[in-house]
Scaffold this motif. Structure first.
Motif, PDB file in Angstrom:
ATOM      1  N   ALA A 276       0.841  -1.073  -0.055  1.00  0.00           N
ATOM      2  CA  ALA A 276      -0.200  -0.089   0.064  1.00  0.00           C
ATOM      3  C   ALA A 276       0.720   1.219  -0.068  1.00  0.00           C
ATOM      4  O   ALA A 276       0.808   2.343  -0.719  1.00  0.00           O
ATOM      5  CB  ALA A 276      -0.963  -0.032   1.262  1.00  0.00           C
ATOM      6  N   ARG A 277       2.196   1.243   0.780  1.00  0.00           N
ATOM      7  CA  ARG A 277       2.850   2.389   0.929  1.00  0.00           C
ATOM      8  C   ARG A 277       3.621   2.573  -0.664  1.00  0.00           C
ATOM      9  O   ARG A 277       3.753   3.717  -0.924  1.00  0.00           O
ATOM     10  CB  ARG A 277       3.723   2.184   2.009  1.00  0.00           C
ATOM     11  CG  ARG A 277       3.125   2.370   3.292  1.00  0.00           C
ATOM     12  CD  ARG A 277       4.281   2.790   4.434  1.00  0.00           C
ATOM     13  NE  ARG A 277       4.681   1.559   5.089  1.00  0.00           N
ATOM     14  CZ  ARG A 277       4.403   0.788   6.061  1.00  0.00           C
ATOM     15  NH1 ARG A 277       3.111   1.053   6.440  1.00  0.00           N
ATOM     16  NH2 ARG A 277       5.086  -0.172   6.363  1.00  0.00           N
ATOM     17  N   LYS A 278       4.001   1.345  -1.221  1.00  0.00           N
ATOM     18  CA  LYS A 278       4.508   1.660  -2.439  1.00  0.00           C
ATOM     19  C   LYS A 278       3.478   2.159  -3.335  1.00  0.00           C
ATOM     20  O   LYS A 278       4.181   3.179  -4.216  1.00  0.00           O
ATOM     21  CB  LYS A 278       4.836   0.196  -2.878  1.00  0.00           C
ATOM     22  CG  LYS A 278       5.907   0.218  -3.976  1.00  0.00           C
ATOM     23  CD  LYS A 278       6.522  -1.281  -4.202  1.00  0.00           C
ATOM     24  CE  LYS A 278       7.374  -1.285  -5.564  1.00  0.00           C
ATOM     25  NZ  LYS A 278       7.776  -2.582  -5.923  1.00  0.00           N
ATOM     26  N   VAL A 279       2.456   1.855  -3.548  1.00  0.00           N
ATOM     27  CA  VAL A 279       1.326   2.492  -4.547  1.00  0.00           C
ATOM     28  C   VAL A 279       1.284   3.988  -4.143  1.00  0.00           C
ATOM     29  O   VAL A 279       1.167   4.851  -5.130  1.00  0.00           O
ATOM     30  CB  VAL A 279      -0.022   1.746  -4.143  1.00  0.00           C
ATOM     31  CG1 VAL A 279      -0.992   2.700  -4.859  1.00  0.00           C
ATOM     32  CG2 VAL A 279      -0.066   0.245  -4.753  1.00  0.00           C
ATOM     33  N   LEU A 280       1.261   4.257  -2.729  1.00  0.00           N
ATOM     34  CA  LEU A 280       1.099   5.704  -2.530  1.00  0.00           C
ATOM     35  C   LEU A 280       2.314   6.573  -2.956  1.00  0.00           C
ATOM     36  O   LEU A 280       2.115   7.646  -3.598  1.00  0.00           O
ATOM     37  CB  LEU A 280       1.078   5.664  -0.766  1.00  0.00           C
ATOM     38  CG  LEU A 280       0.935   7.178  -0.171  1.00  0.00           C
ATOM     39  CD1 LEU A 280      -0.221   7.846  -0.682  1.00  0.00           C
ATOM     40  CD2 LEU A 280       1.152   7.167   1.188  1.00  0.00           C
ATOM     41  N   LEU A 281       3.630   5.891  -2.691  1.00  0.00           N
ATOM     42  CA  LEU A 281       4.546   6.802  -3.068  1.00  0.00           C
ATOM     43  C   LEU A 281       4.707   6.776  -4.638  1.00  0.00           C
ATOM     44  O   LEU A 281       5.369   7.779  -5.152  1.00  0.00           O
ATOM     45  CB  LEU A 281       5.944   6.030  -2.516  1.00  0.00           C
ATOM     46  CG  LEU A 281       6.358   6.437  -1.403  1.00  0.00           C
ATOM     47  CD1 LEU A 281       7.761   5.507  -0.786  1.00  0.00           C
ATOM     48  CD2 LEU A 281       6.823   7.717  -1.083  1.00  0.00           C
ATOM     49  N   ALA A 282       4.338   5.878  -5.440  1.00  0.00           N
ATOM     50  CA  ALA A 282       4.297   5.791  -6.846  1.00  0.00           C
ATOM     51  C   ALA A 282       3.282   6.983  -7.630  1.00  0.00           C
ATOM     52  O   ALA A 282       3.617   7.686  -8.576  1.00  0.00           O
ATOM     53  CB  ALA A 282       3.744   4.515  -7.564  1.00  0.00           C
ATOM     54  N   THR A 283       2.255   7.357  -6.584  1.00  0.00           N
ATOM     55  CA  THR A 283       1.587   8.397  -7.177  1.00  0.00           C
ATOM     56  C   THR A 283       1.566   9.794  -6.613  1.00  0.00           C
ATOM     57  O   THR A 283       1.368  10.782  -7.177  1.00  0.00           O
ATOM     58  CB  THR A 283      -0.044   8.180  -6.734  1.00  0.00           C
ATOM     59  OG1 THR A 283       0.088   7.833  -5.313  1.00  0.00           O
ATOM     60  CG2 THR A 283      -0.423   6.905  -7.496  1.00  0.00           C
TER      61      THR A 283
END
Ligand code: KG4
Ligand code: ZN
Length: 355
Positions: A233-240
């Motif tokens: 979930a944090r990876k997705v957040l950082l990608a956006t």
């Protein structure tokens, strides 16, 4: 009198004009955050390349904003070390060329002394002798500064710097780079006493620091749990979003992880405060100076305020805590007064020490 400061020791290209050691007339910092963020740390080759791109516009902007002409400068101060050699060389070569072409005196400045001067620049009330704690991504040093600003090293880290420990823990937990500011942001939402980390036991100089133990303890904590869902979930957040807000981080960080973050920060702060208490008593210091990127940490600032120290504790404003060139210019003023100029044979020194 005005000094132009130039700083390029790590991943920030900075230039500033400081007047009479006290007034920041302009301060420009070009951060390479977007370049290194995706690699989880500073990539030295990329850092030098970015400095090359940024140095001319950054110096131009600092001069322009301050309304300073080159002929108005009493000196150009440049960071001579410590730092990444390829990065230091860009600022050093640029400063020398400027001085050579325009006949301006050159002054080499130690980056760590610069961090100490960030505090002296902003706080005229600092009384000496002082105990100085410089805590950043590259350094964790304790100094005694006497009335003439001569430094004695009292303790340092034997492994990771404090900021490095924040960044490594941040990386383990998927908070991106640099992890320090994110951990600072989230720590107030966790219980600082939930995870009992052991304090480093130092043989020999007990005032030295070690952060490898706590870093390994955090690694073991992550290995003992299935964090795959929150990490994804944090990876997705950082990608956006390269700089998520507190609310966005909180939405993807369960309480147990917030407790870990709070406990980690609490322990690191305690390690620093314990040593400061011992040193202030031992040396009968009149002030405590805390500087470097980790000095931005709100938990550390609050703890120092509530810490029951017998003397005032001074921090720079956050913009002058992290790497900047105003601190380099400020540190050059006492050298200017002593006419301690550097020759054009001045060398960039990756491992330059103070004291
Ligand atoms: O002084 P600095 O800009 O560069 C060096 O000389 O290293 O310090 C950068 C370091 C990074 O490790 C970053 O994570 C840490 O300072 N840092 C913080 C905070 N803001 C920056 N660490 C803890 N809490 C913060 N608020
Ligand atoms: Zn620094």
């Amino acid at each position: 009198m005005r000094i132009l400061g130039i700083e390029s020791s790590c991943d920030e290209t900075a230039a500033a004009v400081v007047e009479d050691a006290r007034t920041v007339v302009s301060s420009v910092v070009a951060s390479q955050f977007d370049v290194h963020g995706k690699y989880g740390g500073v990539v030295p080759e990329l850092a030098s390349r970015e400095h090359l791109r940024a140095i001319v516009p950054v110096v131009d902007e600092a001069l322009l904003k301050s309304g300073t002409r080159l002929e108005d400068l009493a000196a150009v101060a440049v960071t001579e070390g410590p730092g990444l050699l390829g990065s230091l060389l860009v600022g050093m070569t640029f400063a020398k060329s400027l001085c050579m072409a325009h006949d301006i005196p050159l002054i080499g400045v130690n980056h760590i002394e610069g961090h100490i001067h960030a505090v002296l620049l902003e706080h005229a009330a600092v009384q000496l002798p002082a105990i100085a704690l410089v805590v950043s991504g590259g350094h964790t040093h304790l100094f005694h500064a006497d009335a003439n600003l001569q430094y004695k090293l009292l303790g340092k880290t034997r492994d990771d710097a404090a900021g490095e420990a924040f960044d490594k823990v941040g990386k383990l937990l998927g908070f991106g780079y640099p992890g320090g500011p994110v951990i600072d942001m989230l720590a107030p939402y966790g219980n600082p006493r939930a995870v009992k980390f052991t304090f480093a036991k130092m043989k020999g100089n007990t005032l030295d620091f070690s952060f490898s133990g706590i870093k390994t303890a955090v690694l073991r904590w992550t290995e003992a749990r299935d964090l795959s869902v929150q990490l994804a979930a944090r990876k997705v957040l950082l990608a956006t979003n390269s700089r998520p807000s507190t609310e966005q981080w909180l939405a993807v960080t369960p309480k147990e992880t917030l407790d870990l973050v709070a406990s980690f920060q609490f322990t690191v702060i305690e390690e620093m405060l314990r040593r400061l208490h011992i040193l202030v008593d031992q040396h009968d210091a009149q002030s405590i100076i805390v500087s470097g990127g980790v000095a931005c940490n709100t938990g550390l600032r609050e703890a120092a305020r509530r810490g029951g120290f017998p003397c005032p504790v001074y921090f720079p404003t956050p913009g002058l805590s992290t790497d900047n060139a105003a601190m380099i210019a400020a540190a050059a003023f006492p050298k200017l007064a002593r006419r301690e100029f550097s020759g054009f044979d001045l060398k960039a020194k990756a491992n330059l020490t103070l004291a």
